[in-house]
Motif scaffolding. Structure first.
Motif, PDB file in Angstrom:
ATOM      1  N   TYR A   1      73.321  32.348  50.148  1.00 38.86           N
ATOM      2  CA  TYR A   1      71.980  32.362  50.513  1.00 38.86           C
ATOM      3  C   TYR A   1      71.649  32.106  52.006  1.00 38.86           C
ATOM      4  O   TYR A   1      72.524  31.617  52.404  1.00 38.86           O
ATOM      5  N   LYS A   2      70.435  32.597  52.371  1.00 38.56           N
ATOM      6  CA  LYS A   2      69.981  32.303  53.913  1.00 38.56           C
ATOM      7  C   LYS A   2      69.785  30.918  54.165  1.00 38.56           C
ATOM      8  O   LYS A   2      70.199  30.638  55.426  1.00 38.56           O
ATOM      9  N   SER A   3      69.778  30.205  53.219  1.00 38.19           N
ATOM     10  CA  SER A   3      69.698  28.678  53.422  1.00 38.19           C
ATOM     11  C   SER A   3      69.832  27.831  52.168  1.00 38.19           C
ATOM     12  O   SER A   3      69.716  28.363  50.826  1.00 38.19           O
ATOM     13  N   LYS A   4      70.206  26.721  52.164  1.00 40.69           N
ATOM     14  CA  LYS A   4      70.491  25.762  50.856  1.00 40.69           C
ATOM     15  C   LYS A   4      69.055  25.626  50.225  1.00 40.69           C
ATOM     16  O   LYS A   4      68.916  25.836  48.851  1.00 40.69           O
ATOM     17  N   ARG A   5      67.959  25.649  50.799  1.00 40.42           N
ATOM     18  CA  ARG A   5      66.795  25.611  50.077  1.00 40.42           C
ATOM     19  C   ARG A   5      66.154  26.871  49.520  1.00 40.42           C
ATOM     20  O   ARG A   5      65.948  26.672  48.064  1.00 40.42           O
ATOM     21  N   LEU A   6      66.624  27.838  49.869  1.00 44.42           N
ATOM     22  CA  LEU A   6      66.356  29.347  49.337  1.00 44.42           C
ATOM     23  C   LEU A   6      67.229  29.481  47.961  1.00 44.42           C
ATOM     24  O   LEU A   6      66.928  30.134  46.984  1.00 44.42           O
ATOM     25  N   GLY A   7      68.628  28.905  48.191  1.00 42.75           N
ATOM     26  CA  GLY A   7      69.584  28.833  47.340  1.00 42.75           C
ATOM     27  C   GLY A   7      69.220  27.994  45.945  1.00 42.75           C
ATOM     28  O   GLY A   7      69.202  28.579  44.897  1.00 42.75           O
ATOM     29  N   VAL A   8      68.414  26.757  46.317  1.00 42.29           N
ATOM     30  CA  VAL A   8      68.144  26.120  45.000  1.00 42.29           C
ATOM     31  C   VAL A   8      66.813  26.717  44.385  1.00 42.29           C
ATOM     32  O   VAL A   8      66.829  26.944  43.232  1.00 42.29           O
ATOM     33  N   ALA A   9      65.835  27.344  45.258  1.00 45.55           N
ATOM     34  CA  ALA A   9      64.893  27.843  44.675  1.00 45.55           C
ATOM     35  C   ALA A   9      65.328  29.144  43.952  1.00 45.55           C
ATOM     36  O   ALA A   9      64.595  29.558  42.686  1.00 45.55           O
ATOM     37  N   HIS A  10      66.000  30.087  44.372  1.00 43.95           N
ATOM     38  CA  HIS A  10      66.685  31.275  43.625  1.00 43.95           C
ATOM     39  C   HIS A  10      67.450  30.983  42.450  1.00 43.95           C
ATOM     40  O   HIS A  10      67.212  31.421  41.502  1.00 43.95           O
ATOM     41  N   ARG A  11      68.165  29.854  42.341  1.00 44.83           N
ATOM     42  CA  ARG A  11      68.803  29.432  41.063  1.00 44.83           C
ATOM     43  C   ARG A  11      67.821  28.882  40.170  1.00 44.83           C
ATOM     44  O   ARG A  11      68.026  29.169  38.919  1.00 44.83           O
ATOM     45  N   LEU A  12      66.883  28.075  40.789  1.00 46.88           N
ATOM     46  CA  LEU A  12      65.805  27.773  39.634  1.00 46.88           C
ATOM     47  C   LEU A  12      65.103  28.888  39.047  1.00 46.88           C
ATOM     48  O   LEU A  12      64.813  29.117  37.946  1.00 46.88           O
ATOM     49  N   ALA A  13      64.808  29.947  40.130  1.00 44.04           N
ATOM     50  CA  ALA A  13      64.002  31.208  39.435  1.00 44.04           C
ATOM     51  C   ALA A  13      64.913  31.971  38.504  1.00 44.04           C
ATOM     52  O   ALA A  13      64.420  32.511  37.503  1.00 44.04           O
ATOM     53  N   LYS A  14      66.151  31.759  38.671  1.00 41.65           N
ATOM     54  CA  LYS A  14      67.024  32.630  37.839  1.00 41.65           C
ATOM     55  C   LYS A  14      67.139  32.128  36.316  1.00 41.65           C
ATOM     56  O   LYS A  14      66.974  32.581  35.299  1.00 41.65           O
ATOM     57  N   ASP A  15      66.993  30.587  36.316  1.00 39.72           N
ATOM     58  CA  ASP A  15      67.051  29.896  35.194  1.00 39.72           C
ATOM     59  C   ASP A  15      65.644  30.178  34.289  1.00 39.72           C
ATOM     60  O   ASP A  15      65.625  30.437  33.232  1.00 39.72           O
ATOM     61  N   LEU A  16      64.446  30.182  35.209  1.00 41.15           N
ATOM     62  CA  LEU A  16      63.268  30.701  34.458  1.00 41.15           C
ATOM     63  C   LEU A  16      63.294  32.169  34.100  1.00 41.15           C
ATOM     64  O   LEU A  16      62.716  32.313  32.947  1.00 41.15           O
ATOM     65  N   ASP A  17      63.777  33.051  34.688  1.00 41.56           N
ATOM     66  CA  ASP A  17      63.941  34.300  34.507  1.00 41.56           C
ATOM     67  C   ASP A  17      64.677  34.484  33.174  1.00 41.56           C
ATOM     68  O   ASP A  17      64.424  35.067  32.309  1.00 41.56           O
ATOM     69  N   SER A  18      65.734  33.621  32.738  1.00 33.04           N
ATOM     70  CA  SER A  18      66.671  33.635  31.792  1.00 33.04           C
ATOM     71  C   SER A  18      65.958  33.429  30.533  1.00 33.04           C
ATOM     72  O   SER A  18      66.385  33.848  29.348  1.00 33.04           O
ATOM     73  N   VAL A  19      64.932  32.470  30.678  1.00 35.47           N
ATOM     74  CA  VAL A  19      64.009  32.191  29.385  1.00 35.47           C
ATOM     75  C   VAL A  19      62.630  32.876  29.379  1.00 35.47           C
ATOM     76  O   VAL A  19      61.699  32.550  28.595  1.00 35.47           O
ATOM     77  N   GLY A  20      62.444  34.006  30.320  1.00 34.58           N
ATOM     78  CA  GLY A  20      61.559  34.899  30.226  1.00 34.58           C
ATOM     79  C   GLY A  20      60.004  34.244  31.058  1.00 34.58           C
ATOM     80  O   GLY A  20      58.955  34.985  30.693  1.00 34.58           O
ATOM     81  N   MET A  21      60.402  33.441  31.713  1.00 36.83           N
ATOM     82  CA  MET A  21      59.043  32.954  32.449  1.00 36.83           C
ATOM     83  C   MET A  21      58.887  33.457  33.777  1.00 36.83           C
ATOM     84  O   MET A  21      57.857  33.073  34.342  1.00 36.83           O
ATOM     85  N   ILE A  22      59.824  34.493  34.335  1.00 36.09           N
ATOM     86  CA  ILE A  22      59.493  35.136  35.344  1.00 36.09           C
ATOM     87  C   ILE A  22      59.796  36.611  35.072  1.00 36.09           C
ATOM     88  O   ILE A  22      60.856  37.017  34.437  1.00 36.09           O
ATOM     89  N   ASP A  23      58.883  37.523  35.690  1.00 39.73           N
ATOM     90  CA  ASP A  23      59.110  38.847  35.444  1.00 39.73           C
ATOM     91  C   ASP A  23      60.232  39.565  36.283  1.00 39.73           C
ATOM     92  O   ASP A  23      60.362  38.768  37.333  1.00 39.73           O
ATOM     93  N   LYS A  24      60.765  40.708  35.853  1.00 39.69           N
ATOM     94  CA  LYS A  24      61.833  41.184  36.687  1.00 39.69           C
ATOM     95  C   LYS A  24      61.339  41.500  38.174  1.00 39.69           C
ATOM     96  O   LYS A  24      62.162  41.476  38.953  1.00 39.69           O
ATOM     97  N   TRP A  25      60.081  41.975  38.317  1.00 34.77           N
ATOM     98  CA  TRP A  25      59.697  42.298  39.725  1.00 34.77           C
ATOM     99  C   TRP A  25      59.689  41.023  40.566  1.00 34.77           C
ATOM    100  O   TRP A  25      60.185  41.212  41.647  1.00 34.77           O
ATOM    101  N   THR A  26      59.324  39.855  39.955  1.00 32.72           N
ATOM    102  CA  THR A  26      59.374  38.798  40.905  1.00 32.72           C
ATOM    103  C   THR A  26      60.627  38.089  41.185  1.00 32.72           C
ATOM    104  O   THR A  26      60.993  37.713  42.395  1.00 32.72           O
ATOM    105  N   MET A  27      61.557  38.416  40.160  1.00 35.22           N
ATOM    106  CA  MET A  27      63.250  38.079  40.317  1.00 35.22           C
ATOM    107  C   MET A  27      63.713  39.075  41.475  1.00 35.22           C
ATOM    108  O   MET A  27      64.269  38.513  42.339  1.00 35.22           O
TER     109      MET A  27
END
Length: 108
Positions: free
Chosen positions: A8-34
């Motif tokens: 990741y570009k930074s540790k903070r972006l890494g944390v945010a991205h991993r959280l978003a991936k988890d939300l994506d895995s349960v259908g809470m974020i759409d593919k475009w946003t991911m």
């Protein structure tokens, strides 16, 4: 199970991205946003000039043979990159970008 390591570009972006991936895995974020988050968070890949590739290798104090071995490519290919006969692309370009950012020990 995680199958690849992402940089990741930074540790903070890494944390945010991993959280978003988890939300994506349960259908809470759409593919475009991911996809948008992928672009913003992951290390960008830009073309490298032959001189930049030579510079990266020399900075790491590696011969072409050692450099090639660490990257999982042939010595001939590294030589062709450095002479500008071929351009790294795909996974090779991503790996070179990460070596430029983090050093050759990162891939060891």
């Amino acid at each position: 199970m995680k199958t690849k390591t992402e940089k990741y570009k930074s540790k903070r972006l890494g944390v945010a991205h991993r959280l978003a991936k988890d939300l994506d895995s349960v259908g809470m974020i759409d593919k475009w946003t991911m996809r948008e988050l992928d672009v913003r968070a992951l290390t960008p890949v830009k073309p490298l000039s032959p001189a930049k590739i030579v510079s990266i290798r020399r900075r790491e104090k590696a011969s072409q043979a050692v450099f090639a071995s660490m990257l999982g490519v042939t010595v001939s290919l590294v030589s062709q990159w450095e002479r500008g006969e071929k351009k790294p692309s795909g996974p090779s370009l991503k790996l070179l970008t990460l070596v430029a950012k983090n050093g050759l020990d990162w891939v060891a």
